[in-house]
Design an enzyme around this catalytic site. Structure first.
Site, PDB file in Angstrom:
ATOM      1  N   CYS A 292      91.643  27.067   0.250  1.00 28.32           N
ATOM      2  CA  CYS A 292      92.412  27.257   0.275  1.00 28.32           C
ATOM      3  C   CYS A 292      93.489  26.408  -0.856  1.00 28.32           C
ATOM      4  CB  CYS A 292      93.617  26.678   1.595  1.00 28.32           C
ATOM      5  SG  CYS A 292      95.434  27.900   1.596  1.00 28.32           S
ATOM      6  N   LEU A 293      94.091  25.788  -0.786  1.00 25.30           N
ATOM      7  CA  LEU A 293      95.056  25.261  -2.641  1.00 25.30           C
ATOM      8  C   LEU A 293      93.529  24.687  -3.339  1.00 25.30           C
ATOM      9  CD1 LEU A 293      97.882  23.941  -3.427  1.00 25.30           C
ATOM     10  CD2 LEU A 293      96.488  21.479  -2.998  1.00 25.30           C
TER      11      LEU A 293
ATOM     12  N   GLN B 219      93.075  27.606  -5.408  1.00 23.25           N
ATOM     13  CA  GLN B 219      93.556  27.241  -6.408  1.00 23.25           C
ATOM     14  C   GLN B 219      93.362  26.476  -7.485  1.00 23.25           C
ATOM     15  OE1 GLN B 219      97.164  27.547  -4.640  1.00 23.25           O
ATOM     16  NE2 GLN B 219      96.230  28.833  -2.928  1.00 23.25           N
TER      17      GLN B 219
ATOM     18  N   HIS C  21      90.617  29.437   5.288  1.00 19.93           N
ATOM     19  CA  HIS C  21      90.019  28.391   6.328  1.00 19.93           C
ATOM     20  C   HIS C  21      88.688  28.972   7.399  1.00 19.93           C
ATOM     21  CE1 HIS C  21      92.864  25.435   5.210  1.00 19.93           C
ATOM     22  NE2 HIS C  21      94.070  26.922   5.112  1.00 19.93           N
TER      23      HIS C  21
ATOM     24  N   GLU D 288      86.887  26.853   8.463  1.00 20.28           N
ATOM     25  CA  GLU D 288      86.468  25.901   9.588  1.00 20.28           C
ATOM     26  C   GLU D 288      87.088  26.124  11.100  1.00 20.28           C
ATOM     27  OE1 GLU D 288      90.500  24.983   8.166  1.00 20.28           O
ATOM     28  OE2 GLU D 288      88.283  25.298   7.558  1.00 20.28           O
TER      29      GLU D 288
ATOM     30  N   GLY E 171     100.464  30.306  -0.196  1.00 22.86           N
ATOM     31  CA  GLY E 171     101.911  30.895  -0.284  1.00 22.86           C
ATOM     32  C   GLY E 171     101.494  31.300  -1.787  1.00 22.86           C
TER      33      GLY E 171
END
Length: 360
Positions: A246-247, A250, A328, A330, A290
């Site tokens: 996720c983040l 990025q 995700h 998991e 986002g």
């Protein structure tokens, strides 16, 4: 209790108050119809107001063993109908909550206008002006420059892996930008010792672990505000395998020459379809973000994309030993289609954990 939700632009919506208080944040929505306990304890919702598009939230109670962290992270909660169990939990957590609101209309507003600032006021004597005052004080997500401090561990912690796991010799340095507990659990279950480091960990902090894998976690807000994690990736890439969720994807992309950008309303739910470009296999995934990678740069290959909008869902570099995912794997909540991600990234450690010791 009375309740008012003030939306960016000045429109105020009346609702039924379920948990008292005033708050503000970026208004977003999730399409998940189960997993409300996991969503509400997901650190990636920090500084946001979470709207559930599914009409009934709380129909199977509240159990702590499903929590992803030690507290509720959204600043407030909006639903069509909240059960008493969930409303009481949120009240105990000090998180304002409202229901009896047309969430279909609200979700349409977010889809058409994008995630927006909002203010919420809930109580026996609150007014529209109270909600508007919260809206006035609301900051954009990119302005929360030190949001990592709100969700990260303050000091390093160690979670010992299952000694019978496949990767019982692996040490993982996990940079906690707001990590879900099930990420740590997924690594520990496979045998890895997970050293959870603060979001602003330094190269010397990582060196003290001497990890076989550097892992950048999920987290809230703008990836541009996680400069320390980005610097770690830039410094250690090629020296140690790197993974991110996720983040984390990025942050890794930014460190290796890519760019990130804010999405209109993001991906939040448990039914996001992702296609693997090598196999053409489509899996359903859990997502909560986002921001997304715009240009991955010249180092990372886009290996998976979102079926709905073609945004990058997987970035890999075989040469550098890098694997990241925007979703995700998991789950918790969500489908288990992608659990093999953890085997893939821990597989990167095998050359280090099985290397013969150097001769004296």
């Amino acid at each position: 209790m009375d309740a008012y939700v003030a939306l960016e632009g000045g429109h105020v919506v009346a609702a039924r108050g379920r948990a008292p208080g005033t708050s503000r944040g970026e208004l977003v929505f999730t399409t998940a119809y189960t997993g409300y306990e996991e969503s509400l304890t997901d650190p990636s919702y920090e500084e946001q107001v979470l709207t559930f598009s599914y009409p009934l939230i709380g129909n199977y109670g509240v159990r702590e063993d499903r929590f992803e962290s030690d507290r509720v992270h959204p600043r407030a909660v909006v639903a069509r109908e909240l059960t008493d169990d969930v409303a009481e939990w949120l009240a105990d957590e000090g998180v304002p909550a409202v229901d009896h609101i047309d969430t279909r209309d609200l979700v349409t507003d977010i889809r058409e206008g994008g995630a927006m600032k909002c203010g919420i006021a809930v109580g026996d004597d609150v007014t529209e002006e109270d909600a508007l005052a919260e809206l006035e004080a609301c900051k954009a997500m990119s302005e929360h420059e030190d949001i990592g401090a709100q969700v990260s561990v303050a000091e390093p912690t160690v979670h010992e892996g299952d000694p019978d796991g496949t990767y019982a010799d692996a040490d993982v340095a996990l940079v906690d930008c707001g990590a879900k507990g099930s990420i740590v659990d997924s690594l520990v279950a496979r045998g890895a010792d997970v050293h959870v480091l603060p979001y602003d960990a330094t190269e010397s902090d990582v060196a003290a672990v001497d990890p076989d894998l550097l892992f950048i976690s999920n987290g809230p807000g703008d990836p541009a505000n996680f400069e320390a994690a980005e610097e770690l990736v830039d410094t250690l890439v090629g020296e140690v395998p790197i993974a991110g969720i996720c983040l984390g994807q990025q942050v890794v992309a930014r460190a290796l020459g890519g760019t990130t950008e804010k999405m209109d309303f993001g991906h939040r739910g448990v039914n996001q379809p992702v296609r693997d470009l090598k196999t053409n296999r489509v899996v359903m995934t859990t997502q909560n973000h986002g921001y997304t990678v715009g240009d991955p740069g010249d180092v990372l290959d886009v290996t998976q994309i979102n079926v709905n909008d073609d945004t990058p869902e997987g970035l890999d570099s075989d040469e550098l030993g890098v694997i990241t995912r925007q979703y995700h794997p998991e789950a918790n909540p969500g489908p288990n289609d992608s659990l093999d991600f953890f085997d893939d990234v821990l597989g990167l450690t095998e050359s280090r954990t099985t290397a013969a010791p150097a001769d004296d």
